[in-house]
Design a protein around this motif. Structure first.
Motif, PDB file in Angstrom:
ATOM      1  N   PRO A  10      10.865  20.259  52.908  1.00  0.00           N
ATOM      2  CA  PRO A  10      11.951  20.144  53.832  1.00  0.00           C
ATOM      3  C   PRO A  10      12.864  18.730  53.677  1.00  0.00           C
ATOM      4  O   PRO A  10      14.220  18.745  53.941  1.00  0.00           O
ATOM      5  N   GLY A  11      12.349  17.695  53.485  1.00  0.00           N
ATOM      6  CA  GLY A  11      12.736  16.331  53.529  1.00  0.00           C
ATOM      7  C   GLY A  11      13.582  16.256  52.531  1.00  0.00           C
ATOM      8  O   GLY A  11      14.868  15.580  52.378  1.00  0.00           O
ATOM      9  N   MET A  12      13.418  16.883  51.121  1.00  0.00           N
ATOM     10  CA  MET A  12      14.377  17.098  50.291  1.00  0.00           C
ATOM     11  C   MET A  12      15.734  17.720  50.294  1.00  0.00           C
ATOM     12  O   MET A  12      16.649  17.415  49.801  1.00  0.00           O
ATOM     13  N   GLN A  13      15.233  18.981  50.937  1.00  0.00           N
ATOM     14  CA  GLN A  13      16.275  19.817  51.211  1.00  0.00           C
ATOM     15  C   GLN A  13      17.410  18.977  52.305  1.00  0.00           C
ATOM     16  O   GLN A  13      18.559  19.059  52.054  1.00  0.00           O
ATOM     17  N   LEU A  14      16.811  18.185  53.194  1.00  0.00           N
ATOM     18  CA  LEU A  14      17.651  17.366  54.296  1.00  0.00           C
ATOM     19  C   LEU A  14      18.414  16.198  53.349  1.00  0.00           C
ATOM     20  O   LEU A  14      19.593  16.021  53.661  1.00  0.00           O
ATOM     21  N   CYS A  15      17.963  15.546  52.756  1.00  0.00           N
ATOM     22  CA  CYS A  15      18.454  14.620  51.650  1.00  0.00           C
ATOM     23  C   CYS A  15      19.632  15.219  50.855  1.00  0.00           C
ATOM     24  O   CYS A  15      20.852  14.765  50.959  1.00  0.00           O
ATOM     25  N   ILE A  16      19.560  16.415  50.286  1.00  0.00           N
ATOM     26  CA  ILE A  16      20.447  16.959  49.515  1.00  0.00           C
ATOM     27  C   ILE A  16      21.673  17.463  50.548  1.00  0.00           C
ATOM     28  O   ILE A  16      22.831  17.107  50.267  1.00  0.00           O
ATOM     29  N   ILE A  17      21.367  17.752  51.488  1.00  0.00           N
ATOM     30  CA  ILE A  17      22.400  18.523  52.539  1.00  0.00           C
ATOM     31  C   ILE A  17      23.320  17.362  53.124  1.00  0.00           C
ATOM     32  O   ILE A  17      24.460  17.426  53.036  1.00  0.00           O
ATOM     33  N   VAL A  18      22.527  16.368  53.342  1.00  0.00           N
ATOM     34  CA  VAL A  18      23.112  15.064  54.017  1.00  0.00           C
ATOM     35  C   VAL A  18      24.041  14.494  52.958  1.00  0.00           C
ATOM     36  O   VAL A  18      25.120  14.010  53.192  1.00  0.00           O
ATOM     37  N   LEU A  19      23.623  14.301  51.553  1.00  0.00           N
ATOM     38  CA  LEU A  19      24.395  13.872  50.570  1.00  0.00           C
ATOM     39  C   LEU A  19      25.764  14.571  50.466  1.00  0.00           C
ATOM     40  O   LEU A  19      26.665  14.053  50.471  1.00  0.00           O
ATOM     41  N   VAL A  20      25.581  15.817  50.497  1.00  0.00           N
ATOM     42  CA  VAL A  20      26.615  16.975  50.202  1.00  0.00           C
ATOM     43  C   VAL A  20      27.575  16.596  51.404  1.00  0.00           C
ATOM     44  O   VAL A  20      28.811  16.623  51.291  1.00  0.00           O
ATOM     45  N   LEU A  21      27.421  16.622  52.783  1.00  0.00           N
ATOM     46  CA  LEU A  21      28.172  16.624  53.739  1.00  0.00           C
ATOM     47  C   LEU A  21      28.619  15.271  53.761  1.00  0.00           C
ATOM     48  O   LEU A  21      30.031  15.111  54.082  1.00  0.00           O
ATOM     49  N   ALA A  22      28.127  14.000  53.430  1.00  0.00           N
ATOM     50  CA  ALA A  22      28.587  12.839  53.551  1.00  0.00           C
ATOM     51  C   ALA A  22      29.783  12.842  52.485  1.00  0.00           C
ATOM     52  O   ALA A  22      30.878  12.259  52.645  1.00  0.00           O
ATOM     53  N   ALA A  23      29.449  13.443  51.251  1.00  0.00           N
ATOM     54  CA  ALA A  23      30.498  13.223  50.070  1.00  0.00           C
ATOM     55  C   ALA A  23      32.034  14.374  50.566  1.00  0.00           C
ATOM     56  O   ALA A  23      33.037  13.798  50.359  1.00  0.00           O
ATOM     57  N   LEU A  24      31.713  15.348  51.206  1.00  0.00           N
ATOM     58  CA  LEU A  24      32.795  16.250  51.757  1.00  0.00           C
ATOM     59  C   LEU A  24      33.475  15.344  52.735  1.00  0.00           C
ATOM     60  O   LEU A  24      34.730  15.440  52.906  1.00  0.00           O
ATOM     61  N   CYS A  25      32.649  14.657  53.729  1.00  0.00           N
ATOM     62  CA  CYS A  25      33.583  13.666  54.652  1.00  0.00           C
ATOM     63  C   CYS A  25      34.493  12.778  53.977  1.00  0.00           C
ATOM     64  O   CYS A  25      35.439  12.470  54.475  1.00  0.00           O
TER      65      CYS A  25
END
Length: 177
Positions: A10-25
């Motif tokens: 779950p920590g790796m999933q969260l890391c990837i999701i946060v990185l992608v959301l930051a990139a989209l922002c």
């Protein structure tokens, strides 16, 4: 590949999701800045509200886009480290993309050619000495004032007012020539 994502911790999933959301922002910020919806970034820093000391090197959209690429490449690197996207060619390409995005972010601190900006940006730079002019022309301000009342008009009038205030502070903080 999508199925493999769900087998990650779950920590790796969260890391990837946060990185992608930051990139989209960041891509959204760059897109709005280049479209001309928000122009106050030309006279102030977009995030902190502090005065822009970079002078003619106004490069928020370029830096935001390069940072978004950086975040996406880091997300790809994380997935490669977990074995989801494991291939020699993919690792080489992502390494070059990572180094390229770092180089562009670093370079943007020193140089952003005006021809890479949109038409309103080039016209704004031509109107003022080293960018010390309101990023809206008088015709654009009068066009905004004739818009029907609504959120778009309010946002644009607020951005015009922010630009005027920041420009006045910027001009008053400069030593006399």
């Amino acid at each position: 590949m999508i199925k493999r994502f769900f087998y990650l911790e779950p920590g790796m999933q969260l890391c990837i999701i946060v990185l992608v959301l930051a990139a989209l922002c960041l891509v959204y910020i760059a897109w709005r800045g280049l479209r001309g919806d928000r122009r106050a970034w030309t006279v102030t820093y977009y995030f902190s509200g502090s005065m822009n000391t970079l002078g003619p090197r106004l490069n928020l959209p370029l830096r935001a886009t390069a940072s978004a690429v950086f975040f996406l490449v880091i997300a790809v690197k994380v997935t490669q480290a977990q074995g989801i996207l494991a291939s020699q060619a993919g690792e080489s390409a992502s390494t070059y993309a990572l180094l390229g995005s770092i180089l562009v972010v670093w370079m943007a601190g020193f140089w952003w050619p005006s021809f890479l900006g949109p038409r309103w940006y080039r016209q704004w730079r031509a109107r003022g000495r080293r960018g010390l002019a309101l990023p809206y022309s008088e015709q654009e301000i009068s066009a905004v004032s004739t818009l029907p009342d609504g959120p778009q008009k309010e946002r644009q009038l607020l951005d015009i007012q922010k630009s005027r205030t920041a420009l006045a502070q910027l001009i008053s903080s400069r030593p006399p020539a």
